[in-house]
Design a protein around this motif. Structure first.
Motif, PDB file in Angstrom:
ATOM      1  N   UNK A 174      11.061   2.308   6.720  1.00  0.00           N
ATOM      2  CA  UNK A 174       9.508   2.509   7.702  1.00  0.00           C
ATOM      3  C   UNK A 174       8.443   1.952   7.084  1.00  0.00           C
ATOM      4  N   UNK A 175       8.822   0.943   6.096  1.00  0.00           N
ATOM      5  CA  UNK A 175       7.557  -0.118   5.423  1.00  0.00           C
ATOM      6  C   UNK A 175       7.698  -1.221   5.860  1.00  0.00           C
ATOM      7  N   UNK A 176       6.658  -2.195   5.475  1.00  0.00           N
ATOM      8  CA  UNK A 176       6.338  -3.591   5.964  1.00  0.00           C
ATOM      9  C   UNK A 176       7.726  -4.172   5.115  1.00  0.00           C
ATOM     10  N   UNK A 177       8.501  -5.142   5.695  1.00  0.00           N
ATOM     11  CA  UNK A 177       9.174  -5.953   5.087  1.00  0.00           C
ATOM     12  C   UNK A 177       8.877  -7.421   5.328  1.00  0.00           C
ATOM     13  N   UNK A 178       8.850  -8.036   4.006  1.00  0.00           N
ATOM     14  CA  UNK A 178       8.320  -9.640   4.077  1.00  0.00           C
ATOM     15  C   UNK A 178       9.507 -10.403   3.972  1.00  0.00           C
TER      16      UNK A 178
END
Length: 324
Positions: free
Chosen positions: A193-197
């Motif tokens: 659920x967190x941003x993935x770069x």
């Protein structure tokens, strides 16, 4: 969109961070990894690899800098992370991606991707050890020799409290061999659920467009691509905003190369400064034919005054380049 400058041991030090973030387009950068083993490191060790801590944890251009730690002892990493925060680190980043054999042999970097439960323990302990307002982030690869546990690793990081995850889209065994498997970045984003770069093999504006299409990632981290093409982040940021940005010419790059050399001359001994210049020039050859000629001229040179003359640098400018 966020564009980050990757941590690259022995290459992207404070000198190159200064030069590259000064070009524009980079939203934040990360230190070379600070290796943590079995003790609390002194402040001098942090300041050696992250001198920006003395200046608000920003490069001279004002770009925020994160402190990256590498190790396998959760409690020791947490203690050092807390200490780094006390020195001014605004974000703690954890390295689970370094493929170097010497690092992996000492249970650091990508070898830990074999142990998702340890990844969870490390991030959870560091998260508990630092102030709640300071994010903890992580960088990983797709696995050690296979991407079979990539999703488990990403879940472990996110469940333990990682606020962002950078995915270098290759395994440790693949090293830097093309291609990067950007499709796995999309798979990772589906399970956390967190941003993935997205990270890996973004060398050009067209690479970025293909990476976004395949990975679906809005945020990216640039490493060798930005070192080889110093205005790549600026080009990408402009394209994202619907603007055109003319590529940097050699005549525009040359002052940056001179500034880099002057800082290397000041900070490094005459024995090592030429090697740092050659290292960057070797990567610039990918984007600039002029770099090929300059590299050929200095390839076997170790005499700093001679290199000054070849670059058209006034060594009297050295005192003016000092950084506190």
């Amino acid at each position: 969109m966020q564009i980050a400058l990757a941590p690259m041991e022995g290459l992207v030090d404070e000198i190159l961070r200064d030069v590259l973030t000064g070009v524009g387009g980079v939203d934040w950068c990360v230190t070379e990894f600070i290796r943590v083993s079995d003790r609390l490191l002194p402040a001098s060790h942090f300041h050696k690899l992250a001198p920006e801590l003395r200046d608000g944890s920003r490069t001279p251009s004002g770009t925020p800098m994160r402190v990256q730690l590498l190790g396998s002892d959760p409690a020791c990493l947490a203690d050092n992370a807390a200490f780094a925060c006390g020195l001014g680190a605004p974000v703690i980043d954890l390295n689970f991606g370094c493929p170097a054999k010497t690092v992996n042999k000492s249970r650091g970097g990508a070898v830990l991707l074999r142990e998702p439960e340890l990844l969870h323990a490390i991030v959870a302990e560091v998260r508990r050890g630092v102030p709640a307002a300071i994010p903890v982030t992580a960088k990983m690869r797709l696995g050690f020799d296979s991407p079979d546990v990539a999703l488990d690793c990403a879940r472990a990081l996110a469940d333990a409290g990682a606020a962002q995850i950078v995915v270098h889209a290759r395994t440790k065994v693949q090293g830097y061999k093309p291609p990067a498997h950007w499709e796995w970045v999309a798979r990772v984003q589906e399970v956390v659920p967190v941003p993935v770069f997205a990270n890996g093999d973004i060398w050009t504006l067209e690479d970025w467009r293909r990476c976004r299409e395949i990975s679906g990632a809005r945020d990216i981290m640039l490493g060798r691509g930005l070192v080889s093409c110093p205005d790549l982040a600026r080009q990408i940021a402009a394209a994202e905003a619907g603007r055109a940005d003319e590529p940097m010419t050699w005549s525009e790059l040359l002052p940056l190369l001179r500034a880099f050399w002057l800082q290397a001359r000041r900070k490094l001994s005459p024995r090592y400064a030429p090697g740092r210049l050659k290292q960057w020039l070797a990567m610039l050859m990918r984007s600039y034919p002029e770099a090929v000629a300059l590299f050929g001229a200095i390839r076997r040179e170790s005499d700093c005054p001679l290199i000054d003359r070849l670059l058209g640098v006034d060594p009297m400018a050295l005192p003016a380049m000092r950084i506190a």
